[in-house]
Design an enzyme around this catalytic site. Structure first.
Site, PDB file in Angstrom:
ATOM      1  N   ASP A 143      66.111 -52.451 -73.926  1.00  0.00           N
ATOM      2  CA  ASP A 143      65.519 -53.566 -73.198  1.00  0.00           C
ATOM      3  C   ASP A 143      65.912 -54.896 -73.826  1.00  0.00           C
ATOM      4  O   ASP A 143      66.969 -54.994 -74.458  1.00  0.00           O
ATOM      5  CB  ASP A 143      63.986 -53.373 -73.173  1.00  0.00           C
ATOM      6  CG  ASP A 143      63.362 -53.870 -71.879  1.00  0.00           C
ATOM      7  OD1 ASP A 143      63.475 -55.076 -71.600  1.00  0.00           O
ATOM      8  OD2 ASP A 143      62.760 -53.068 -71.145  1.00  0.00           O
ATOM      9  N   HIS A 207      60.214 -59.180 -71.364  1.00  0.00           N
ATOM     10  CA  HIS A 207      60.425 -57.915 -70.645  1.00  0.00           C
ATOM     11  C   HIS A 207      60.311 -56.701 -71.569  1.00  0.00           C
ATOM     12  O   HIS A 207      59.599 -55.733 -71.267  1.00  0.00           O
ATOM     13  CB  HIS A 207      61.819 -57.995 -70.004  1.00  0.00           C
ATOM     14  CG  HIS A 207      62.114 -56.969 -68.971  1.00  0.00           C
ATOM     15  ND1 HIS A 207      62.630 -55.737 -69.279  1.00  0.00           N
ATOM     16  CD2 HIS A 207      61.994 -56.995 -67.633  1.00  0.00           C
ATOM     17  CE1 HIS A 207      62.806 -55.052 -68.159  1.00  0.00           C
ATOM     18  NE2 HIS A 207      62.432 -55.794 -67.144  1.00  0.00           N
ATOM     19  N   SER A 532      61.040 -51.995 -63.347  1.00  0.00           N
ATOM     20  CA  SER A 532      61.029 -52.084 -64.811  1.00  0.00           C
ATOM     21  C   SER A 532      59.661 -51.752 -65.376  1.00  0.00           C
ATOM     22  O   SER A 532      59.552 -51.274 -66.501  1.00  0.00           O
ATOM     23  CB  SER A 532      61.371 -53.507 -65.256  1.00  0.00           C
ATOM     24  OG  SER A 532      62.737 -53.748 -65.133  1.00  0.00           O
TER      25      SER A 532
END
Ligand code: NAG
Ligand code: NAG
Ligand code: NAG
Ligand code: NAG
Ligand code: NAG
Ligand code: NAG
Ligand code: NAG
Length: 746
Positions: A143, A207, A532
């Site tokens: 990620d 994220h 995601s």
């Protein structure tokens, strides 16, 4: 146009930075970056080091020692055999023909594609756990890195990393380092397109911190976003360890993704979660497909996001059958952001994360055309959409603007406006945060507001702070990518759905709430949406299953998750092409009764049937010389022992006749009997033989076939005909969806 919304919200920053990356990286020698992929590591210690082997190959193809040395970028050699180099087209061709080379593929750029959510899918905080084994599980996340200082990664009560751990923790400015919760943090920037002091495992996007805490964050009470979604934030396996592999900056390149697989497999991770993706490519040219097959051989399941380009068909990504591909569903909570107009009318179609409470009763309201910057004769940008450069600052200051598209909020904030009302008809199920006070209303409410502005002398409005409202759920998120997939069309993808809309989880202090220019809100927990966010829910559930069944194969865990799903209550027209087997149900997955197993041999038979070359398969599979005409022939319409059944039919086909071969392994009670129960669309018949499976012991295997026959009715109004096969007895039900996709045209 509204299609860009996901892109705006997640990737505005990415796009801008990426342009810079590419400029930095571009060289005018005509060379481009390729990965030269050579399959498994050699079994015996070779006389030459991998580096030398790679160098010799390269020097041979390029015809110059020095040039070869300079063009080589990276050697992969911890878990598989490959290297990255900058090559000219004729060198690519030469190398592809060399002994030992599986494929030479261009480096492409991929995109990084929770309070309530775990409760919603039935994994309450006090669920039965196997703490001892759970705390030895290591989850590898590919990620944007991680912010280890988040309270979600507090390592209080955690012992040292499990002995099998061979990973490391990179050091960098502003990066606090690892602890006994986040036991590894590495970054991969092979192309060196960033300045050196920017390379760090630190998450500067949010994220990676969000996904890591969704999988394995420790419980943090009272987590919220400005009072919204308050509750205990936690991951699916709070005792498990996290190993972060930063491959997205925020765009993710194949060369870095492959390096992360090379490291993670050798480091000893148990599950890999990758919330990133690109357009699907044949498996030998796809870093995620290649890396995850090597992971599978080491018993590691790779879980990936399906992509955010829905609801268009054929948008699903990460489709290799050994990957568990996850679509996004909604949970029973919606972020509603209401408005009231000066005439008293209330508007409640607004969906947004608006963290601002109004300070005044009303604010003056206007729209683009009324606040236009008049340049004279020439036209510059779309004023109704409040595009940059179209508006007169004096006329915007202190007002709320109505803009006909998402994206105007940055402009309004920069010009001193107090808020923005935008329209968004495509993603009505997903709340985004505007820069400054703002909301997104339906197109028809937008028209209403516009009319009110045009017809009123002093139009006024107030945007209220967001409140959460209960809604019926689950449904499939509008943005969630749909099948059919293009690479191996016989296999249904996505495989499964999990919560991916409005998920609260940990965030980094090095990014702002909306990640957009003009935003200065720094938050510890943030609400985000995307496949995601659904991917780590399934990766967490896979780890939860593994903590009770440490010896199960990746495909057994995948099967357990797929055959025990809950129904998606609100069905989209594309049916299983949107949600796969259904909604993740982690506790039921602990006891699936039967599993559909596949091993590397099954996938190879499948690849043979797909027409991959012997040479490519042999090298991918390791040292064995595979010959597709002699390996066990993959049988049936799909050629794989898959937990779902999918039959795509051509435009002109109305006669249905297909056979699917399956084998189930008994992982439930030793002595047990299962009966086949089928449901099918009208006009079709299904025969399952045998229709009763009798097991006398655990791990016993039984094979059966499923024969679909019939004629599609001319007047069939749906292109998607779904049914199911359930093996059941009083204790278990093992469900496979059956989908016929009528009039697909491949
Ligand atoms: C470290 O963090 C500080 C404060 O956020 C920032 O100003 C600085 O640029 C960062 N340095 C690096 C190398 O990222
Ligand atoms: C901007 O608005 C102000 C105030 O209404 C006006 O005086 C000025 O002429 C406008 N300028 C342009 C270029 O539209
Ligand atoms: C401006 O944007 C709106 C909203 O997308 C659109 O309907 C309109 O056609 C656009 N106008 C021009 C001149 O492009
Ligand atoms: C409001 O006025 C603007 C500019 O005069 C015009 O473009 C727009 O179509 C009007 N809106 C409605 C809903 O009538
Ligand atoms: C594969 O096996 C077939 C049948 O035994 C044989 O004819 C063929 O030559 C083999 N191919 C290779 C590349 O060994
Ligand atoms: C049906 O369509 C497929 C693909 O579109 C084609 O290959 C095939 O020849 C067609 N069959 C008939 C009977 O027209
Ligand atoms: C479709 O056709 C079948 C057989 O021709 C008929 O029985 C059925 O009623 C029709 N359905 C509709 C909705 O027209």
């Amino acid at each position: 146009m509204a299609k860009n919304l996901i892109f705006h919200t997640f990737f505005t920053v990415c796009l801008l930075q990426n342009i810079a990356f590419l400029t930095n990286a571009s060289n005018d020698d005509g060379r481009k970056t390729y990965i030269v992929y050579m399959g498994d590591l050699p079994e015996e210690t070779p006389s030459l080091s991998l580096m030398d082997v790679h160098h010799n190959l390269l020097a041979d193809a390029i015809g110059d020692e020095t040039l070869a040395r300079n063009s080589k970028i990276h050697t992969y050699g911890r878990s598989f055999n490959a290297f990255a180099a900058r090559l000219l087209p004729h060198e690519v061709k030469l190398l592809s023909q060399k002994e030992g080379v599986v494929s030479v593929f261009p480096n492409k750029v991929q995109k990084p594609l929770t309070t309530r959510s775990w409760d919603f899918i039935g994994l309450p905080i006090d669920v039965r756990r196997n703490h001892r084994i759970e705390s030895d599980l290591i989850i590898g996340l590919f990620d944007t890195g991680i912010w280890t200082e988040s309270p979600s990664f507090d390592d209080k009560g955690f012992g040292p990393p499990p002995p099998k751990w061979k990973g490391k923790c990179d050091k960098a400015v502003n990066f606090t380092g690892c602890n006994n919760k986040v036991i590894g943090a590495q970054y991969f920037q092979i192309a060196k397109t960033l300045p050196r002091d920017a390379t760090s495992p630190l998450d500067t996007e949010g994220h990676g911190t969000h996904t890591a805490s969704t999988i394995a964050g420790v419980p943090v009470k009272g987590a919220n976003l400005y009072g919204l979604a308050t509750g205990t934030a936690r991951g699916g396996v709070p005792s498990a360890r996290i190993a972060s592999y930063k491959v997205c900056w925020p765009d993710c390149q194949d060369i870095d993704i492959l390096a992360a697989f090379d490291a993670a497999i050798a480091d000893g991770v148990d599950i890999i979660s990758a919330s990133l993706g690109a357009n699907s490519r044949i498996f030998f040219q796809d870093s995620v497909a290649v890396g995850s097959l090597h992971a599978l051989k080491k018993g590691i399941l790779t879980v990936c996001a399906a992509g955010n380009s829905g609801p268009d068909l054929s948008t699903v990504q990460n489709v290799a059958p050994w990957i568990l591909t996850v679509g996004a569903s909604t949970i029973d909570r919606k972020f509603q952001t209401d408005l009231q107009l000066g005439n008293g009318e209330k508007i409640s179609s607004g969906i947004a994360i608006n963290t601002y409470a109004p300070k005044k009763e009303f604010y003056p309201l206007t729209n683009g055309p009324h606040a236009q910057y008049v340049y004279g004769d020439f036209y510059f940008g779309n004023v109704s959409a409040c595009e940059y450069g179209t508006l007169n600052e004096t006329k915007v200051k202190g007002k709320i603007l109505y803009c006909q598209e998402p994206g105007g909020d940055s402009v309004i904030k920069a010009l001193g406006g107090v808020g923005t009302i935008m329209t968004n008809d495509q993603y009505i199920d997903t709340a985004f945060a505007a820069v400054g006070p703002g909301t997104y209303v339906s197109f028809s409410d937008g028209e209403k507001i516009d009319k009110y502005i045009n017809s009123t002398r002093n139009p006024k409005v107030v945007i209220y702070k967001t409140r959460t409202v209960s809604i019926a759920a689950p449904s499939v998120a509008s943005f969630s990518a749909r099948g059919p997939q293009k690479i191996t069309p016989q296999i249904l993808k996505p495989d499964i759905s999990a919560p991916g809309v409005g998920i609260l989880a940990a965030y980094t202090k090095f990014a702002t709430l909306s990640e957009r220019a003009g935003d200065d809100r720094v938050v510890k927990y943030n609400v985000q949406s995307g496949t995601s966010m659904s991917c780590p829910h399934v990766a967490g559930a896979a780890a939860y299953v593994k903590s009770f069944h440490p010896t199960w194969s990746p495909s057994a865990i995948k099967s357990a998750l797929m055959t025990t799903t809950k129904e998606i209550k609100i069905k989209p027209v594309e049916r299983e092409l949107a949600y796969g087997s259904g909604e993740l149900n982690p506790t039921k997955a602990l006891n699936p009764g039967l599993v559909y197993n596949n091993n590397i041999e099954s996938y190879i038979s499948f690849l043979c049937k797909q027409g991959y070359e012997d040479r490519q398969i042999s090298i991918l599979a390791g040292t064995k010389k595979y010959n597709c005409s002699t390996v066990r022939r993959a049988k049936g319409a799909d050629g794989l022992n898959y937990p779902s059944i999918y039959l795509p039919l051509n435009n002109n086909e109305s006669d249905v006749s297909a056979v699917f071969y399956r084998t189930v392994t008994n992982v439930g009670k030793g002595k047990s009997v299962y009966n086949a129960e089928v449901t099918l669309p009208r006009g079709l018949s299904i025969v399952v033989t045998p229709e009763v499976l009798k097991f006398s012991r655990v791990n016993q295997k039984k094979s059966f076939k499923v024969i679909l026959k019939g004629k599609l009715l001319d007047n069939t109004s749906s292109l998607y005909l779904s049914g199911s096969l359930v093996w059941s007895n009083s204790k278990y039900s093992v469900k496979s969806p059956i989908l016929l996709n009528y009039k697909t045209n491949f």
